[in-house]
Design a protein around this motif. Sequence first.
Motif, short mmCIF file in Angstrom:
data_model
loop_
_atom_site.label_atom_id
_atom_site.label_comp_id
_atom_site.label_asym_id
_atom_site.label_seq_id
_atom_site.Cartn_x
_atom_site.Cartn_y
_atom_site.Cartn_z
N GLU A 71 43.88 6.28 -8.06
CA GLU A 71 43.08 5.23 -8.69
C GLU A 71 41.60 5.59 -8.62
O GLU A 71 41.15 6.14 -7.61
N GLY A 72 40.86 5.25 -9.65
CA GLY A 72 39.42 5.49 -9.57
C GLY A 72 38.72 5.38 -10.90
O GLY A 72 39.35 5.16 -11.93
N VAL A 73 37.40 5.55 -10.87
CA VAL A 73 36.49 5.44 -12.01
C VAL A 73 36.65 4.06 -12.63
O VAL A 73 37.50 3.84 -13.49
N ILE A 74 35.83 3.14 -12.21
CA ILE A 74 36.02 1.73 -12.51
C ILE A 74 34.82 1.15 -13.24
O ILE A 74 33.73 1.73 -13.28
N SER A 75 35.05 -0.02 -13.83
CA SER A 75 33.98 -0.80 -14.44
C SER A 75 34.41 -2.25 -14.38
O SER A 75 35.59 -2.56 -14.17
N PHE A 76 33.44 -3.15 -14.58
CA PHE A 76 33.72 -4.58 -14.46
C PHE A 76 33.23 -5.33 -15.68
O PHE A 76 32.25 -4.95 -16.33
N SER A 77 33.93 -6.43 -15.97
CA SER A 77 33.42 -7.36 -16.96
C SER A 77 32.13 -7.97 -16.44
O SER A 77 31.88 -7.97 -15.23
N PRO A 78 31.25 -8.48 -17.31
CA PRO A 78 29.95 -8.99 -16.84
C PRO A 78 30.06 -10.05 -15.75
O PRO A 78 29.17 -10.15 -14.90
N ASP A 79 31.15 -10.84 -15.74
CA ASP A 79 31.27 -11.88 -14.71
C ASP A 79 31.90 -11.36 -13.42
O ASP A 79 32.05 -12.10 -12.45
N GLY A 80 32.27 -10.07 -13.39
CA GLY A 80 32.83 -9.49 -12.18
C GLY A 80 34.25 -9.91 -11.88
O GLY A 80 34.77 -9.62 -10.79
N THR B 230 37.05 -9.18 -13.92
CA THR B 230 38.04 -8.23 -14.41
C THR B 230 37.58 -6.81 -14.13
O THR B 230 36.45 -6.45 -14.44
N MET B 231 38.46 -6.04 -13.51
CA MET B 231 38.18 -4.63 -13.25
C MET B 231 38.95 -3.78 -14.26
O MET B 231 40.14 -4.01 -14.51
#
Length: 656
Positions: free
Chosen positions: A231-240, A242-243
Amino acid sequence: MRSLGYFFILILFLFGIGGCRSAKLSDADDALERGEYFDAQAIYRKVYNKMTKKEERPARGEVAFKMGKCYEKLNMAVNASKAFQNALRYEYPDSTIFLHLGRALQGEGKYKQAVEAYEKYLSYAPENRLAEEGIAGCRLAIAQKEKPKTRYVVKNAKIFNTKRSDFSPMYLDKNLDQIYFTSTSEKATGEKRSEITGMKNGDIYFSKKNERGQWQLPQPVEGELNTDADEGVISFSPDGQTMYLTRARRSETSSTSVEIYTSRRTDATWSTPQKFEITSDSLSAVGHPAVSADGKYLYFCSDMPGGYGGLDIWRIDLNERGGSLHNMGEQINTPGNEMFPYSRTDSLLYFASDGHPGFGGLDIFKAKLNSTGDYWSIENMGLPLNSTGDDFGITFGNGENGYFSSNRGDARGRDHIYSFELPDIHITISGWVLDKDEEPVANAVIRIVGDDGSNQKQVARDDGSFKFNLDRGVRYVMKAGAPGYLSLKQEFVSDDAEEDADYAIDFFLAAINKPQVVENIFYDFDKATLRPESKTALDEMAQMLRDNPHVTIELAAHTDRKGSEEYNMRLSERRAKSVIDYLIAAGIDPQRLSPKGYGESVPKTVTKRINREYPQFPEGTVLTEDFISTLAPEDQEAADQINRRTEFQVLSLNFE
């Protein structure tokens, strides 16, 4: 090195999971075919060392070349260049070896040798873009060595790093008090080591700031997110809430699948990841998700058809996924690999690339969209953000600071997290508002307006001083004024150099209620002709009258005691008229100007400023002929010089 972070997008098909341990060339080739570079290089090295016979030289060259490719994928530039050079020594016939050697030498920082290798490859493959961009990157690096680095300050973020690979940091949300990243720490889930990297598969970790704003020791994320998969290289929705994450699953019965998943946060716990469908193309790898700042788009990397070669950056509309798949185009994507996107605004995209001119390996680039939305300008972020190693996975906090990943200085090619900060440039302008006697002007107001739209106002301190903060490369207009004084305006442009600066500027305001000496106006001896060195003072006086358009003045000329009164009167009148003529020629309305010659009839009274310059004359002393006759010869000359002057006196403030 990183398992998901780099290699997944360079591997189209990874079959099975069994790593062979015997030193057979076929086993090494199979491992290389599966993308198991760590296992493959170990077997190749054993096979290479067994090949000692003369007739095995061609085979040894082939093994050295393949071993070099493994080291290349493992980000071990020194080992890779040695292996490729060994392959050349054994006359390995594939011309692409010069391209590989050039990239390895560039990764070592051996730019001149890398250029030679690239040029050799271009003799076989003219106009090859990867070789051309490699040469451009080497020349950029050579030129950069002779120039100062950018002002970025880069430091190892030791609190986040382990002895293995830690990479791709990402803030959870705008609070900037939680940061997530991928780690192949020995504490990661599972026991099995990756055949690709030789390390454990990656898990996602996070760190929080305490009440003092200090980062705490990282911990694995809570919930059902981490598994024995990669698992790795992540990002989030602006509200934090959803990953988006990359996951590489390995199976006994199918090819490796590198895909994007989503996970939802409940309090501090993350749910079981669900596959995020982007395309029905099951053969293409997709990863490195990056949500746009407004949450509308998801940027990612893929080798799917329709790209420009290698890995490309793509984008999909999160609200209209059907038919919204969009390649970011040839200005961003190259025949090389573009990956690790980071969307800062809708017109500012950061990414890592080994296809654009860089310093070696992956470099971080900034892409800026023009105002018409049809062209991306690409800028290498420069030293020290970039290095001869791989630099990638950037994230920004407030302003020009944040974190990124790099394997710089690590001979094993392992990645670590670094902080970066661009210190503020402090540009100021300071000075004093004084009267013509160089005394502070009470309640003076200073305004400064820039062509960037800035507008500042300040009341001078009791001592007449002031100070403003400025920006680089801005044209400013400053104006100072106070009750009972004429306003004064000055213009200047701040330097655009990236360094601190403190400009100095003083305002000497003319009082309305008393005569004001105009310094540095000179005439030819016994004549009314203005000398050239008077021009600066006269131009400043003309500008003062333009800045105060409702003022009328009397322009007075005075002489010393030498000569007859009649002669001195006529001389002073002609001199006053000369100044008036100059001002009229400079565009000042003649109705605002009244010339007056006083000859020697109005001797000067010593002011504080004159006393500071000539302490032998007490303040308040009137420099009459009788007084001057009592002085020593050198003091007589000084007094005569003070009396020879040009002055103006405000007559009215209501000229229309």
